[in-house]
Enzyme design. Structure first.
Site, PDB file in Angstrom:
ATOM      1  N   LEU A 173       0.814  -0.999   0.053  1.00 56.78           N
ATOM      2  CA  LEU A 173       0.002   0.225  -0.034  1.00 56.78           C
ATOM      3  C   LEU A 173       0.825   1.141   0.074  1.00 56.78           C
ATOM      4  CD1 LEU A 173      -3.107   0.409   0.151  1.00 56.78           C
ATOM      5  CD2 LEU A 173      -2.899   1.001   2.397  1.00 56.78           C
ATOM      6  N   SER A 175       2.438   4.127  -2.878  1.00 52.70           N
ATOM      7  CA  SER A 175       1.535   5.577  -3.486  1.00 52.70           C
ATOM      8  C   SER A 175       0.680   4.821  -4.561  1.00 52.70           C
ATOM      9  CB  SER A 175       2.457   6.439  -4.040  1.00 52.70           C
ATOM     10  OG  SER A 175       3.347   5.964  -5.370  1.00 52.70           O
ATOM     11  N   ARG A 196       4.881  -4.508   4.596  1.00 51.30           N
ATOM     12  CA  ARG A 196       5.815  -4.806   5.560  1.00 51.30           C
ATOM     13  C   ARG A 196       5.331  -4.616   7.131  1.00 51.30           C
ATOM     14  NH1 ARG A 196      11.664  -3.490   3.838  1.00 51.30           N
ATOM     15  NH2 ARG A 196      10.303  -1.672   3.279  1.00 51.30           N
ATOM     16  N   VAL A 251       0.459  -5.615 -11.276  1.00 51.80           N
ATOM     17  CA  VAL A 251       1.229  -4.494 -12.146  1.00 51.80           C
ATOM     18  C   VAL A 251       2.584  -4.222 -11.442  1.00 51.80           C
ATOM     19  CG1 VAL A 251      -0.867  -3.389 -13.041  1.00 51.80           C
ATOM     20  CG2 VAL A 251      -0.132  -2.952 -10.449  1.00 51.80           C
ATOM     21  N   GLY A 252       3.163  -4.970 -10.397  1.00 52.24           N
ATOM     22  CA  GLY A 252       4.426  -4.825  -9.849  1.00 52.24           C
ATOM     23  C   GLY A 252       5.723  -5.213 -10.543  1.00 52.24           C
ATOM     24  N   ARG A 253       5.974  -6.378 -10.508  1.00 54.65           N
ATOM     25  CA  ARG A 253       7.176  -7.063 -11.291  1.00 54.65           C
ATOM     26  C   ARG A 253       6.797  -8.371 -11.332  1.00 54.65           C
ATOM     27  NH1 ARG A 253       8.190  -2.650 -12.136  1.00 54.65           N
ATOM     28  NH2 ARG A 253      10.198  -1.576 -11.931  1.00 54.65           N
ATOM     29  N   GLU A 282      10.102 -11.464 -19.170  1.00 52.08           N
ATOM     30  CA  GLU A 282       9.786 -10.555 -20.381  1.00 52.08           C
ATOM     31  C   GLU A 282      10.872 -10.601 -21.693  1.00 52.08           C
ATOM     32  OE1 GLU A 282       8.781  -6.736 -18.299  1.00 52.08           O
ATOM     33  OE2 GLU A 282       7.426  -7.943 -17.142  1.00 52.08           O
ATOM     34  N   HIS A 300       3.944  -4.981 -20.102  1.00 52.77           N
ATOM     35  CA  HIS A 300       4.708  -4.025 -19.161  1.00 52.77           C
ATOM     36  C   HIS A 300       4.368  -2.773 -19.451  1.00 52.77           C
ATOM     37  CE1 HIS A 300       8.206  -4.184 -16.106  1.00 52.77           C
ATOM     38  NE2 HIS A 300       7.286  -2.854 -16.002  1.00 52.77           N
TER      39      HIS A 300
END
Lengths: 333, 333
Positions: A173, A175, A196, A251-253, A282, A300
């Site tokens: 959580l 930005s 965390r 939508v992170g990695r 990728e 991506h």
């Protein structure tokens, strides 16, 4: 009104010599280069006339390099580069992620780091919500159905499922995650999260454990940074906890999810659907996913729009100008 | 706990005879029929053993028909049907739209009309926002790019454009339009609208004229009811006012847009993109659109999810029960 007297054209080459110097390790996007090159002079190892190796090039210029600008993920600011640049004071990255920078080493040596701040948060959050809607309401699959000429032949396309009232679990959580929460709140979703450390100021329910969060969610959105601790944070247990009707959005990695397990769970119906903007290798995407209508695949691109590229350019300029005039950085890490 | 004494099975047929009678003009969805048939008895002209024409069937049963339940759009409650049913007191439709009902004739004869109220508003609004995101950020097109195996071959997929900060014009600020506005507000969009009569309680800018609204919008969302006045409300002038970068979304009814003109404007680049859930001659979709990557095509499915079908069933039951017990209808028109 009287016209101001014409200024003589400045001696561009001479002026450029006086511009502040910034090391870059690979070519910039043309629009970036154009936007920055009037204000800063770039040191480009790959253009070195003597074709010397990077180490020798850095050794030659070590005295004058105070700033390095590096996008990653291929070129890394690792301890070797940092050691080669004893006068380095600032590492600037035009990304939100910083897994290409040895942050511990920078901290140890007192080198400042600045990133893209929240420039990408809005675009990434928008795209995440787009993927949520697309998977739940089957937008891409329905578009494929219409383009394939199947509507007049097969009649009604199967309904998707309702977004309003769904329980959304956000992993990370920061930005971006907060922007996602704000948007899905407006759709009547019930938001929970795991991070965390708990965010006391957040109005949403906190779960310490991602498995518990998944078990309590209809939709799990992965948007935390990739670190050694978060690699494969979404493993088989998390996927099974999310369950047969659950939808996962990344939508992170790519490496945040154990991709092999995800593919297996999707193919076997252990997970209900997925919206994936990122992948482990990728641009390779597991071909098994190409056959599934409950999956939306994206190359991506959540992070960026042309509008944000312009905002980012302004932010990079502002950070560099702040540094060279001894002002506080705008987006220090 | 002691088990309650077993009740004898009721005489189903005898009980059904006592249930309130409702005329339907075409078969219901099976889940609807199942949900309603325990509480109401349906009169089904197409099951008439004597195979008599509809007029004769209605004449035979005119004395007992107080309620007709009709989904449209193919079967219509027109003045002929209304005249054939002198004891008709309620027309109930499980849709939000009512262009299959002669409302003026109902009003003249004092026949109540009830519709689906706002049951579909949320799903339609969600889908409209999904189409907005999909067209702007090219979600479906990117999915096609990945599934086509083009990512490793062609590299980066072109960026879409940013949603945040865009000016959104909503044509029809009823319950669906208001839900759309609420959602896009959370994305940082700037909302304006046009309606027949200004909504003084709305915080958004009002335009009296759809052309002026289009000229002031990046995204135009069509969600007003279809009437004689609104047919082709989006004509060539409106499309040109929206312009080369403008995006049009239609989740209302196909004939609200002059489809031939829209296709021409899209093919010629006079409009920037479109997200279309409805078409003039469904299920026929103009084939020229199949070639365009800036268009998202959807088979008239914005309105519904399985969750809403259940909500609707409950609403239909509640309206019928209210009517038969002389209570106020829940969603009178």
């Amino acid at each position: 009104m009287e016209e101001p007297p014409q200024q003589p054209p400045p001696d561009v080459a001479a002026a450029a010599k006086d511009l502040p110097l910034v090391l870059i390790l690979e070519p910039l996007y043309p629009s970036f280069e154009e936007g920055l090159s009037k204000r800063f002079r770039f040191l480009k190892p790959w253009e070195s006339s003597s074709q010397q190796p990077l180490e020798a090039f850095l050794a030659d210029h070590a005295d004058s390099i105070r700033v390095v600008f590096c996008a990653g993920p291929f070129k890394k600011i690792d301890s070797a580069i940092i050691s080669a640049l004893p006068r380095l004071q600032l590492v600037l990255t035009p990304s939100a992620g910083m897994n290409h920078i040895d942050l511990a080493e920078c901290r140890r040596k007192g080198i400042a780091v600045a990133n893209a701040g929240t420039v990408f948060s809005v675009d990434t959050a928008d795209y995440a919500v787009g993927l949520v809607l697309d998977v739940l309401r089957r937008v891409s699959a329905a578009d494929r159905f219409v383009r394939g000429g199947l509507w007049p032949v097969e009649g009604k396309y199967p309904l998707g499922s309702k977004l309003s009232g769904k329980r959304v679990g956000i992993v990370g959580l920061g930005s971006i995650g907060s922007e996602i929460a704000k948007r899905l709140d407006a759709f009547g979703c019930i938001i929970s999260y795991t991070t965390r450390t708990r965010k006391p100021s957040s109005p949403y329910s906190y779960f310490q454990n991602i498995c518990d969060l998944a078990a309590d969610s209809d939709i799990l959105i992965i948007v935390c940074p990739l670190t050694d601790e978060t690699r494969h944070i979404v493993n088989r247990d998390v996927l099974l906890a999310l369950g047969k009707k659950g939808v996962i959005i990344n939508v992170g990695r790519g490496p945040l999810i154990d991709e092999k397990e995800l593919v297996r769970c999707l193919v076997e119906g252990e997970v209900g659907g997925a919206g994936l903007d990122v992948f482990e290798n990728e641009p390779t995407v597991p071909q098994e996913l190409f056959l599934l209508d409950n999956v939306v695949l994206s190359p991506h691109k959540a992070v960026l729009t042309p509008e944000s590229v312009q905002e980012l350019l302004q932010l990079v300029i502002a950070n560099l100008e702040a540094f060279f005039s001894n002002q506080p950085l705008l987006t220090p890490v």
